[in-house]
Design a protein around this motif. Sequence first.
Motif, PDB file in Angstrom:
ATOM      1  N   LEU A  72      -2.302  -6.865  -4.171  1.00  0.00           N
ATOM      2  CA  LEU A  72      -3.283  -7.096  -3.100  1.00  0.00           C
ATOM      3  C   LEU A  72      -4.079  -8.365  -3.352  1.00  0.00           C
ATOM      4  CD1 LEU A  72      -4.865  -3.723  -1.960  1.00  0.00           C
ATOM      5  CD2 LEU A  72      -3.209  -5.136  -0.812  1.00  0.00           C
ATOM      6  N   SER A  73      -4.502  -8.577  -4.612  1.00  0.00           N
ATOM      7  CA  SER A  73      -5.357  -9.754  -4.809  1.00  0.00           C
ATOM      8  C   SER A  73      -4.589 -11.052  -4.630  1.00  0.00           C
ATOM      9  CB  SER A  73      -6.094  -9.744  -6.141  1.00  0.00           C
ATOM     10  OG  SER A  73      -5.477  -8.929  -7.059  1.00  0.00           O
ATOM     11  N   VAL A 127       0.830  -1.206   0.000  1.00  0.00           N
ATOM     12  CA  VAL A 127       0.000   0.000   0.000  1.00  0.00           C
ATOM     13  C   VAL A 127       0.863   1.252   0.000  1.00  0.00           C
ATOM     14  CG1 VAL A 127      -1.756   1.270   1.257  1.00  0.00           C
ATOM     15  CG2 VAL A 127      -1.900  -1.206   1.103  1.00  0.00           C
ATOM     16  N   ARG A 183      -3.076   0.957 -10.756  1.00  0.00           N
ATOM     17  CA  ARG A 183      -4.174   0.005 -10.620  1.00  0.00           C
ATOM     18  C   ARG A 183      -3.666  -1.431 -10.788  1.00  0.00           C
ATOM     19  NH1 ARG A 183      -8.291   2.385 -14.614  1.00  0.00           N
ATOM     20  NH2 ARG A 183      -7.960   4.377 -13.589  1.00  0.00           N
ATOM     21  N   ALA A 225       2.252   5.702  -8.587  1.00  0.00           N
ATOM     22  CA  ALA A 225       1.345   6.636  -9.261  1.00  0.00           C
ATOM     23  C   ALA A 225       1.808   8.079  -9.096  1.00  0.00           C
ATOM     24  CB  ALA A 225      -0.066   6.454  -8.723  1.00  0.00           C
ATOM     25  N   LYS A 243      -1.872   6.255 -13.398  1.00  0.00           N
ATOM     26  CA  LYS A 243      -3.038   5.715 -12.694  1.00  0.00           C
ATOM     27  C   LYS A 243      -3.288   4.281 -13.095  1.00  0.00           C
ATOM     28  CE  LYS A 243      -5.893   9.486 -12.975  1.00  0.00           C
ATOM     29  NZ  LYS A 243      -7.189  10.110 -13.212  1.00  0.00           N
ATOM     30  N   PHE A 253       2.204   2.381  -3.390  1.00  0.00           N
ATOM     31  CA  PHE A 253       1.273   2.822  -4.434  1.00  0.00           C
ATOM     32  C   PHE A 253       1.455   4.299  -4.791  1.00  0.00           C
ATOM     33  CE2 PHE A 253      -2.749   4.876  -5.474  1.00  0.00           C
ATOM     34  CZ  PHE A 253      -3.047   4.246  -6.666  1.00  0.00           C
ATOM     35  N   LEU A 262      -1.281  -2.332  -7.646  1.00  0.00           N
ATOM     36  CA  LEU A 262      -1.949  -2.655  -6.390  1.00  0.00           C
ATOM     37  C   LEU A 262      -2.923  -3.805  -6.579  1.00  0.00           C
ATOM     38  CD1 LEU A 262      -1.576  -1.266  -3.688  1.00  0.00           C
ATOM     39  CD2 LEU A 262      -3.847  -0.342  -3.969  1.00  0.00           C
TER      40      LEU A 262
END
Lengths: 523, 512
Positions: free
Chosen positions: A178-179, A152, A171, A159, A167, A155, A174
Motif C-alpha cells: 500500500l505505501s 487488499v 503487516r 494472514a 499477522k 491480505f 500490506l
Amino acid sequence: MTGLLAGWAPGDALVLALVIPVIGAFLVLALGRWENARDGASLLTAACLFYVVAQFYPIVAAGGRPDIVLFDMVPGLSIRLTLEPLGMIFAGIASFLWIVTTLYAIGYMRGHHEENQTRFFFFFAIAIASAIGVALAGNMLTLFVFYEVLSVSTFPLVAHHGTEEAKRSGRIYLGILLSTSIGFLLFGMIWTWQIAGTLDFVRGGVFNAEQAQGPMIAVLLALYAFGIGKAALMPFHRWLPAAMVAPTPVSALLHAVAVVKAGVFSVLKVVVYIFGIDLLKLAPGTDFLLYVAAFTIIAASIVAMRQDNLKLRLAYSTVSQLSYIVLGAMLASDIAALGSAMHIVMHAFGKITLFFCAGAIIVFAHKTDISDMKGLGHRMPVTFFCFFLASMSLIGLPPMGGMWSKWYIALGAAETHQLVFVAVLMVSSLLNLAYLMPVVLYGFFGKESIQSEEGADNDHDDHEHHHAPPNHPLLRHMTFGREGISDASFMCLLPIVLTATGCVLLFFYADRIRIFLTPVFGG
Amino acid sequence: MTAFYTYFLSLPFAAAIEPHLPILQVVVPLLCAPICVLLRDAKLSWLWATIVTWIAFFIALVLLGKVLASGLIIYELGSWPAPWGIEYRIDAANALVLVIITAIGAITLPYAKASVEKEVSEPRIYLFYLMYMLCLTGLIGITTTADAFNLFVFLEISSLSSYVLISLGGNRRALTASYRYLIMGTLGATFYIIGVGLMYMMTGSLNMADLATLLPAVDHTRTVLAAFAFVVVGLGLKLAMFPLHTWLPNAYAFAPSAVTVFLASTATKVAIYALLRLVFTVFGGTDLFTGTDISLMLIIVALVGMFAGAFVAIFQNDVKRMLAYSSVSQVGYMVLGIGMASAAGLTGGIVHLFNHAVMKGAAFMAVGAMFYVVGSVRLNDLAGIGKRMPVTTAVFLVAGLSLIGTPVTVGFISKWQLVQASLALGWWYVAAGILLSSLLAIVYVWRVVEVAYLKAPPEGAAGRNEAPLSMLVPMIVLAAATIWFGIDGDTTLRIAGEAANALMGPASGGKP
C-alpha cells in the motif's frame, strides 16, 4: 464473439470476464456449508472464466481490440477496459492457472486440514477478479484501482492462519504494497496526468519528445518502477518472502503468478504504453533503474541460496526472476521487452510448478526444509521429477520454455550494447542452477538418514492422530502400485504434471507468443 | 438532482411553497424543536425529530436541484431589501453543504434511537432530540445566511446546543469535555464577532455581498487586516484547525455515540464552509488572503495538522478517540484545499468535506454500534469483533480503507483531486505530504483491523451478536455511499467544482 458467447459484444464480454469470478466468490460464500458443492463452484467458475477469456484470443490475434468505457470516475478519466495482446497473455495464464490451482488447492486444503476454507476460496476468487481487472485495464487509473483491490483482497489470504507470525507478515505485506502504491505510484500517475493530460495506454507513449528531454522522465519512471511494489524491485521486495506464510496454493497462484505478474505486467504496460520504448531510448538518466534491476537479480539469487526453507528459497527466486522482466522492460529495446512479456508466461508455469511441488512435500511428507529432503525423491518420484523440469525452465535450459525469454532479453541487452547485463543474465543462470538443483540432487541422490525417516513417521502419526486421514481416493497418497512410493495425492499431482508439461510445451510453442505480440513490439 | 427538483414542482402546493424554501429550511426545525417539550415522551420525540429532519433533508435536495438548474437563489427575509434586511443566498456551495448536513442528520436519527436509549437516561431523552433539532437549525442557518452577523447568531445556536448534546454522554468526563468545548467554542465565536465588528466599523454593512464590494476600498487598513485575522482564527477554533483542535478529541470521545456521528460529520464541515464563505466571498475582492501570508500559514497549519493528527491517532487505545484525532488530520486536507486558493484546490477541499462526512459518519456509527454491544471501544475489548459483529466490522473496514484513501472509496477521490491540485500549482512537496500522511492512516486503521479479525474473541463472549437492525441499516447506507461515490467520483467532483466556482466567483482575488 463466438461459441457460447455468440451475440455478445466484445466489450460486454470483457465485463463478463470481470464479473464471473466475483459471482463465483459469492457462490462460494453461499455454498460454504457444503464442502463439495463449494469447491465445485470454485472449479466451475474457474472453467467459465477461462472459457470466456479464451474466446477473446482469435479476436485479439486478428487485430481486434475489444474496448468498453464503463463510467467516469473523476472528470475526464474513466474506468475503461481494453484488451490488447499483453493483457490477453496475462489474462490467459491467470485464468488457465486458476483452474489448475483450484484443483490443487482443493487437494491441499483438505489434505492439510486448513480452517476457514470458505473465506479462503472467497478471497481467492476476488483476487483473481482483480488480477483479470489489471489485465483488462484500458487506462492507468483502471489499472491502479484493480491493483489496489488486489493488494487488499490478498491480505486475508496471507494472514490466513491468524498466528502472530501470520499477522506480522500480513503487516509487512500490506504495509509495503500500500505505501509504495500510494506514495509513489499514485503520485507518478497524477503527475503524468498533469503533464500529458491523459492516462490512456497509447502505443508509443503519452509524452512528446520535448517533455522527454529533462530529467523528469527518469524521476517519473522511478516513481512507477518502485511504486509498483508488486514487481518486488529491491529494496521494496520484503513483502514477497513475508507472504510465504500463506497456504501454498496462495503462494503458488498469487505469489508466483497473479500478484507478482500483475506487478511486472504493470511495469511492462507503463513502459510500453505510457512512456513508449522509443522515448525511453532518448530520455536521460533512466539507466540507473537497469542497475537496480540487475542488483536485484543477483542479490536475490544469493539470498535464495542461503535459505533452507524451500518456500522461502522459491520466494527469493521469484524476486530475482521478476527483475528479469523489469530489466527487459527498461532496456529500451523491442526484443528485450518481448523477452520480458514471454518471461511472464515462462516464469508463471515454472514457478507455479515449483510451488505446487513444495506444497505437496509439505502436505504429504511434512517437510519444509531442504536439508530434510534427502532421498525424498524415491518416495515422491513424480513430484521431484516435475520439480526438476520446472527448475530447468527457470534456469533457462532447453528444452524448456524458460530458455526463450532469457534468450530474447539477453539479445536485447546485446543489441543495445549493454553487455554488462548479458553478463548479469549469465551469472544469474548459474546462481539459479546453484539454488534449484540441490533440491533435486538431495531428493534423488541424498542418503536418507534413518533418523529423519523415523522423525517423519512420527510427525505423520501425530498428524493422523489429530485428524482423520482423508479417505477419498483422490486425496490419498499415490503409490502407483509399488513398494516404497507414496507420492502426493491425485488431486495434487495432476496439476503438477499439467504445469510441468506446460513448461516443456512452451519451448516448442514460444514462437506463437512472439507472433501474437508482434503488433506490440514489431516483427 | 435537477430531476428531483422538477419532481417536487409537480407536487400539489409546490408552486406556493417553492419561493419560500430557503427560509423553510431554517424555520421548520427551529419551530418544531420546542414541540418536544410538549411531547415529553422519548419515543414520540424521536419520531417527531425524525420526521422533521427528513423534511429538512427533502428541502435541501430540492434546493440543490434548483440551484443546479437555475443558479443562485436570493431570499430576502420579510421582504426587506439588502443591505438593510437579512438576506439568504443559496448557491452550489452551500446547497451542497445543506444536503450533507441534513442527510447526515436524517440518517443518524434511525441509528440514534437504540443508541440513545442505551446511553442517555430516559427522562432526558426528549431534551436530547430537542437539542438535536436546534443544533441542526444552527448548522443550517450558518449555511444559508448571507449576513455576517446572522451567521454569528446561528453559530451560537448550534454551539450551545452541541454543548448540551455532548454533556449528555454517559461517562462523567463528558461534562468536562463539554465544558472545555464551551470555553473554546465561546472564544472562537467571540473572535468571530470581533472580526465582524471591525468590518462593520469600516464599512457600515453586515451583508456579505455588500461587504464584498465595500471591503476592497479599505483593504489596506490595519483594521480590516485585523478583522480578517480574527475571523480566520475564530472559525479555525470551530473547525478544529490544527493547533486550535484541543477541544475536539474529548468532545467526540465522550459524547453519546449518535452525537459523535452527527457532529463529526457536520459541525466541523459547516465551520469550514463558513471559513470558505468569509475568505472567498466576503474578502474575495481583496488580496488579503493570497497577498499576505495567511494562505501560506493555512497550508503549513494544514500539513502539520495532517501529520500530527494521524500520528497521535496511532497511539490511541480508545477507537473513538483514535477516530477523533483522525478527524483533526482529515480537517487538515480541507484546510489545505482552502489554502491553495485555486479552483482545483477548493474543489478538492469541498469534495473532501462531503467525502469525509460520509466515511467518518460510517466509521463512528460502526464504533458506536460496537460500544452498544460490547460496552467499551478500547482496543483490548474489541478482540475478535469481526467474528462477533461481522457487518459492523465490515462497515468499519470500508470506512477505514477510505480514510487511507484506497481506490473504490471516497477517500481516493479526495486525495486524487487534492494531489492533482497541488501538482498543478507546482507544489510537489505538498502532494507528497498528502500521500505520506495517508500512509499513517494505514497504521492506525490496521491496528483496529488486526485486533478485530486476527485476534481470538475473549472466552465467554457470546457468538454472533450484532447491533439492532435500526443501527445497522444507516451504517450500511453510509458504507455503501462511501463505495458508490468512490466509484462515481465524477458526480461529486462536478458539484464540488461548481461550488468552488461559485465561491471563487468573478470578484475573487484568488488564482484561477
